[in-house]
Scaffold this active site. Structure first.
Site, PDB file in Angstrom:
ATOM      1  CG  ASN A   9      81.900   7.515  29.488  1.00 25.16           C
ATOM      2  OD1 ASN A   9      82.655   6.667  29.978  1.00 25.16           O
ATOM      3  ND2 ASN A   9      81.269   8.418  30.218  1.00 25.16           N
ATOM      4  CE  LYS A  11      78.073   6.986  31.207  1.00 25.12           C
ATOM      5  NZ  LYS A  11      76.791   7.558  31.582  1.00 25.12           N
ATOM      6  CG  HIS A  96      80.791  11.727  32.974  1.00 29.08           C
ATOM      7  ND1 HIS A  96      79.714  11.387  33.763  1.00 29.08           N
ATOM      8  CD2 HIS A  96      80.438  11.413  31.709  1.00 29.08           C
ATOM      9  CE1 HIS A  96      78.758  10.884  32.997  1.00 29.08           C
ATOM     10  NE2 HIS A  96      79.177  10.890  31.742  1.00 29.08           N
ATOM     11  CD  GLU A  98      77.768   8.608  34.955  1.00 30.33           C
ATOM     12  OE1 GLU A  98      78.788   7.950  34.711  1.00 30.33           O
ATOM     13  OE2 GLU A  98      76.757   8.593  34.224  1.00 30.33           O
ATOM     14  CD  GLU A 168      78.055  13.352  28.682  1.00 28.90           C
ATOM     15  OE1 GLU A 168      77.943  12.498  27.799  1.00 28.90           O
ATOM     16  OE2 GLU A 168      78.501  13.104  29.815  1.00 28.90           O
ATOM     17  N   GLY A 174      71.492   8.309  30.587  1.00 25.68           N
ATOM     18  CA  GLY A 174      71.036   6.982  30.994  1.00 25.68           C
ATOM     19  C   GLY A 174      69.546   6.901  31.295  1.00 25.68           C
ATOM     20  CB  SER A 214      69.229   9.224  26.172  1.00 18.73           C
ATOM     21  OG  SER A 214      69.154   8.896  27.551  1.00 18.73           O
TER      22      SER A 214
HETATM   23  P1  13P Z   1      74.057   7.530  27.972  1.00 16.88           P
HETATM   24  O1  13P Z   1      74.364   7.602  26.499  1.00 16.88           O
HETATM   25  O2  13P Z   1      74.033   6.135  28.506  1.00 16.88           O
HETATM   26  O3  13P Z   1      72.838   8.340  28.317  1.00 16.88           O
HETATM   27  O4  13P Z   1      75.291   8.232  28.732  1.00 16.88           O
HETATM   28  C1  13P Z   1      75.759   9.444  28.291  1.00 16.88           C
HETATM   29  C2  13P Z   1      77.022   9.743  28.978  1.00 16.88           C
HETATM   30  O5  13P Z   1      77.063   9.966  30.180  1.00 16.88           O
HETATM   31  C3  13P Z   1      78.248   9.719  28.176  1.00 16.88           C
HETATM   32  O6  13P Z   1      79.331  10.255  28.876  1.00 16.88           O
END
Ligand code: 13P
Length: 251
Positions: A9, A11, A96, A98, A168, A174, A214
């Site tokens: 992903n 982003k 997601h 976010e 997640e 992150g 992560s």
């Molecule tokens: P990270 O791997 O940067 O922690 O992000 C995970 C994520 O949100 C994947 O959709």
């Protein structure tokens, strides 16, 4: 049997030329490697067409990171599921954390998005996960169970079979703070049990449940070794070909 999958992903990262270069690099690396899972990259909308033209869809799957909750029309700035499908993409990340947190996506919006994605032949990668306060309050199973039920349990068994789930935990995204393999397994087994109660054992056993948060080359092997962890949804580490391939090779 269910598939093992590693999905990136991206982003809101990379310009179009940077993204095309990264996609080509991953595509080439996969061609030269022994790969024991499906590999997908999910990119910004702007990247989908040039990336689709630059990779071999037999080697590397392609997805969007979102789609609209309406079919078409006067929704300035939105991108429909039909538009995503017309780029050559096969997948779409939906729900997601976010999107849920910053853009107010609710279960009702997500049901619309899932229906439109499926109607356009896209496979949803549907994200679920609790925030830290919910885990600390011991409510993580309840929260995640509800997200699965409210977002997806209106689907027929046939349509549910097209869904890829991604657990997640928001506190792990992150932050560098991964869920332990045991924490991931415990939640994945709970999710599979929830799916089994609704759709039966065969559907539950066929559902791929990815872990995200992560995930990196150094912890992927331990996470993916768990029986109910069928791969990963990778944020930061999907932006470097070497790191992403390090996770892919954990299978
Ligand atoms: P990270 O791997 O940067 O922690 O992000 C995970 C994520 O949100 C994947 O959709």
């Amino acid at each position: 049997m269910r598939k093992n999958i590693v999905a990136g992903n991206w982003k809101m990262n990379t310009t179009v030329p940077e993204g095309v270069a990264l996609a080509k690099e991953v595509n080439e690396a996969l061609k030269g490697a022994t790969v024991n899972c499906d590999v997908i990259i999910c990119t910004p909308f702007t990247h989908l067409v040039p990336v689709a033209q630059s990779i071999d869809s037999e080697v590397l799957g392609l997805g969007a990171e979102n789609c609209a909750d309406h079919e078409k029309g006067a929704y300035t700035g939105e991108v429909s599921a039909a538009m995503v499908a017309s780029t050559g993409a096969q997948y779409v990340i939906l729900g997601h954390s976010e999107r849920r947190q910053y853009y107010g996506e609710t279960a009702a919006t997500l049901r619309e998005k899932v229906a439109l994605a499926l109607a356009n032949g896209l496979k949803p990668i549907f994200c679920i996960g609790e925030v830290l306060e919910e885990r600390e309050a011991g409510k993580h199973f309840e929260v995640v169970g509800k997200q699965v039920e409210e977002g997806l349990f209106n689907l027929s068994a046939e349509d549910f079979g097209k869904i890829i789930l991604a657990y997640e935990p928001v506190w792990a995204i992150g932050t560098g703070k991964t869920a332990t393999a045991d924490q991931a397994e415990e939640m994945h087994a709970f999710i599979r049990g929830t799916v089994e109660k609704k759709y039966g054992k065969a559907v539950a056993e066929n559902t791929s449940i990815l872990y995200g948060g992560s995930c990196k080359p150094s912890n992927a092997k331990e996470l993916f070794a768990k029986p109910d962890v069928d791969g990963g949804l990778i944020g930061g580490a999907s932006l470097k070909c070497g790191d992403f391939m390090g996770i892919v090779s954990a299978f």
